[in-house]
Design a protein around this motif. Structure first.
Motif, short mmCIF file in Angstrom:
data_model
loop_
_atom_site.label_atom_id
_atom_site.label_comp_id
_atom_site.label_asym_id
_atom_site.label_seq_id
_atom_site.Cartn_x
_atom_site.Cartn_y
_atom_site.Cartn_z
N LYS A 92 0.82 -0.77 -0.26
CA LYS A 92 0.29 0.04 0.39
C LYS A 92 0.84 1.40 0.45
N GLY A 93 0.69 2.20 -0.97
CA GLY A 93 1.26 3.16 -1.27
C GLY A 93 0.97 4.17 -1.64
N VAL A 94 2.11 5.53 -1.82
CA VAL A 94 1.39 6.79 -2.90
C VAL A 94 2.52 6.64 -4.03
N THR A 95 2.18 6.82 -5.19
CA THR A 95 3.37 7.05 -5.81
C THR A 95 2.88 8.33 -6.54
N ASP A 96 3.95 9.33 -7.07
CA ASP A 96 4.19 10.37 -7.83
C ASP A 96 5.05 10.61 -8.89
N ASP A 97 4.46 10.85 -9.88
CA ASP A 97 4.95 11.12 -11.69
C ASP A 97 6.07 12.54 -11.58
N PHE A 98 6.70 12.31 -12.28
CA PHE A 98 6.99 13.71 -11.55
C PHE A 98 7.25 14.07 -13.36
N SER A 99 7.54 13.56 -13.96
CA SER A 99 7.10 14.18 -15.67
C SER A 99 5.69 14.79 -15.62
N GLN A 100 4.91 14.95 -14.82
CA GLN A 100 3.73 15.19 -14.86
C GLN A 100 3.61 16.61 -13.40
N GLY A 108 10.47 10.02 -11.30
CA GLY A 108 9.47 9.46 -10.08
C GLY A 108 9.31 8.91 -9.11
N THR A 109 8.84 9.12 -7.31
CA THR A 109 8.94 8.14 -6.61
C THR A 109 8.08 7.89 -6.24
N SER A 110 8.05 6.97 -5.38
CA SER A 110 6.66 6.20 -4.48
C SER A 110 7.24 5.60 -2.92
N ILE A 111 6.27 6.34 -2.28
CA ILE A 111 6.56 5.56 -1.02
C ILE A 111 4.96 4.45 -0.32
N LEU A 171 4.10 1.40 2.76
CA LEU A 171 4.00 0.92 4.16
C LEU A 171 4.88 0.12 4.31
N PRO A 172 5.57 -0.22 5.40
CA PRO A 172 5.83 0.56 6.89
C PRO A 172 6.12 1.94 6.94
N GLY A 173 6.89 2.36 5.63
CA GLY A 173 7.80 3.69 5.57
C GLY A 173 9.52 3.64 4.91
N VAL A 174 8.64 3.32 3.86
CA VAL A 174 9.87 3.07 2.45
C VAL A 174 9.76 3.55 0.86
N LEU A 175 10.73 4.32 0.65
CA LEU A 175 10.91 5.38 -0.46
C LEU A 175 11.29 4.46 -1.19
N LYS A 176 11.00 4.27 -2.87
CA LYS A 176 11.39 4.04 -3.46
C LYS A 176 11.75 5.21 -5.04
N VAL A 177 12.60 5.13 -5.79
CA VAL A 177 12.65 6.56 -6.18
C VAL A 177 13.43 6.01 -7.75
#
Length: 386
Positions: free
Chosen positions: A225-233, A264-267, A269-275
């Protein structure tokens, strides 16, 4: 446990739909967390680790890692104060001889009272352990809540052809400030002078704001479960202007498509970032913000690369040691560590969560707080440590 670890009720009421996140000062229970790299624990070696306010023992026995709470059932003393391991799979309390088996936590003997009725009827708390991609993960939580590791790591992390290298260090801030620093797109401002630019041609704005659709929530029932953020947008900001004068500009290059150092980045649970595509195309940075206690987290920094031959592995290992570790994990991310530690006092009394003044790009952080509140499987509290 100090009162500082207990979230103030009035603050929890004010933050509304992300109350659970604010209450998780000690972290979320019933999740998998990395605590060490596998090569840091040799056969027969015993180490003390901290996790969500608890002190744990880990030991490798016949190649398998086991974990138990570092606290004798008798008088509550830490077993690690003088670890007596008279056999390879037991530990005996130095105080009165209570002896526990690592694999199960069972009280198998009391050397000073060998006929005690307690023997075989009591057990110390143990937690499941798994090793993956060169990391030792511990599931800190309840026995009936254990679930697959794949639900607590970012997509792609467990791919068989992914080689992962990294380091870890303790940061003097709450774990949530680590997570939000990593996922905060606006914090790109502090990296404007990064030495990574010598090893990659960067398009690096001083700020950017996500357009509608850039931020997506991932809530698949059987997945992470997490949130993604597309920097190209995103809409980038290239020049900082004060009183009509450009005082700072972000580096731009026609050679690079996109608006920043990553796509883009995504975060999760339980608290791990993917870049993604960071610190260079073809690489992915994964970093965990592991709660140690209310004021510190273990920053587990890793970089992954798809490899197919021994030559690929050797080349990545060489680049990691000579470039990506010193200029990325040590250099670039040291700015992040400094930022978290100087932010900690503002949030330490909990009122920072209501006194902060967020702006438009911080909508990504609010989405993360809501997702974490909805899907955290349990909040670690001082009562759980007893």
């Amino acid at each position: 446990m100090s009162e500082e670890s207990i979230v103030r009720e009035d603050v929890a009421e004010m933050v509304g739909d992300w109350r659970g996140y604010v209450e998780a000062k000690l972290g979320f229970r019933n999740h998998w967390y990395p605590v060490r790299f596998s090569n840091e624990l040799g056969e027969g070696q015993l180490q003390v680790v901290e996790l969500l306010g608890e002190r744990l023992l880990i030991k490798r026995i016949d190649g398998v890692v086991y974990s138990m709470r570092d606290r004798c059932l008798h008088r509550g003393v830490p077993l690690s104060q003088k670890p007596d391991c008279f056999t390879k799979d037991t530990i005996t309390c130095w105080y009165h001889g209570y002896t526990y088996r690592f694999q199960t936590g069972d009280l198998v003997n009391i050397l000073a009272v060998p006929d005690s009725r307690l023997i075989g009827r009591r057990k110390i708390v143990t937690y499941p352990v798994e090793e993956a991609q060169g990391l030792i993960f511990i599931f800190l939580g309840d026995e009936d809540m254990v679930h697959p590791l794949a639900r607590d790591v970012p997509p792609g992390f467990l791919d068989e052809d992914l080689m992962v290298l990294g380091k870890h260090r303790v940061v003097d801030s709450n774990w949530r400030l680590g997570a939000e620093n990593g996922f905060d797109g606006l914090h790109i401002f502090i990296h404007k002078d990064t030495t990574l630019r010598h090893y990659r041609t960067f398009n690096f704005p001083i700020g950017h704001t996500p357009r509608p659709g850039a931020v997506q929530v991932v809530e698949d029932e059987e997945g992470p479960k997490g949130v993604t953020d597309d920097f190209s947008q995103h809409d980038p900001v290239w020049d900082g202007v004060i009183d009509g004068q450009v005082v700072i500009s972000g580096p731009r290059s026609e050679q690079v498509h996109g608006t920043s150092a990553s796509v883009g980045t995504s975060i999760w649970l339980p608290g791990v970032l993917k870049v993604d595509s960071f610190p260079n195309p073809g690489l992915t940075q994964f970093e965990w913000y592991v709660p140690l206690d209310a004021k510190r987290h273990l920053y587990v920094q890793t970089i992954g690369k798809k490899v197919h031959t021994e030559e690929d592995r050797n080349a990545f290992a060489s680049d990691f040691e000579s470039i990506w570790k010193p200029h990325g994990l040590d250099g670039f991310n040291s700015d992040d560590i400094w930022a978290r530690e100087v932010t900690e006092p503002f949030y330490a009394d909990d009122y920072g969560w209501v006194d902060e003044m967020l702006c438009e790009p911080d909508s990504t952080l609010l989405e993360w707080r809501r997702v974490a509140s909805r899907h955290g499987r349990g909040i670690q509290t001082p009562e759980k440590l007893r």
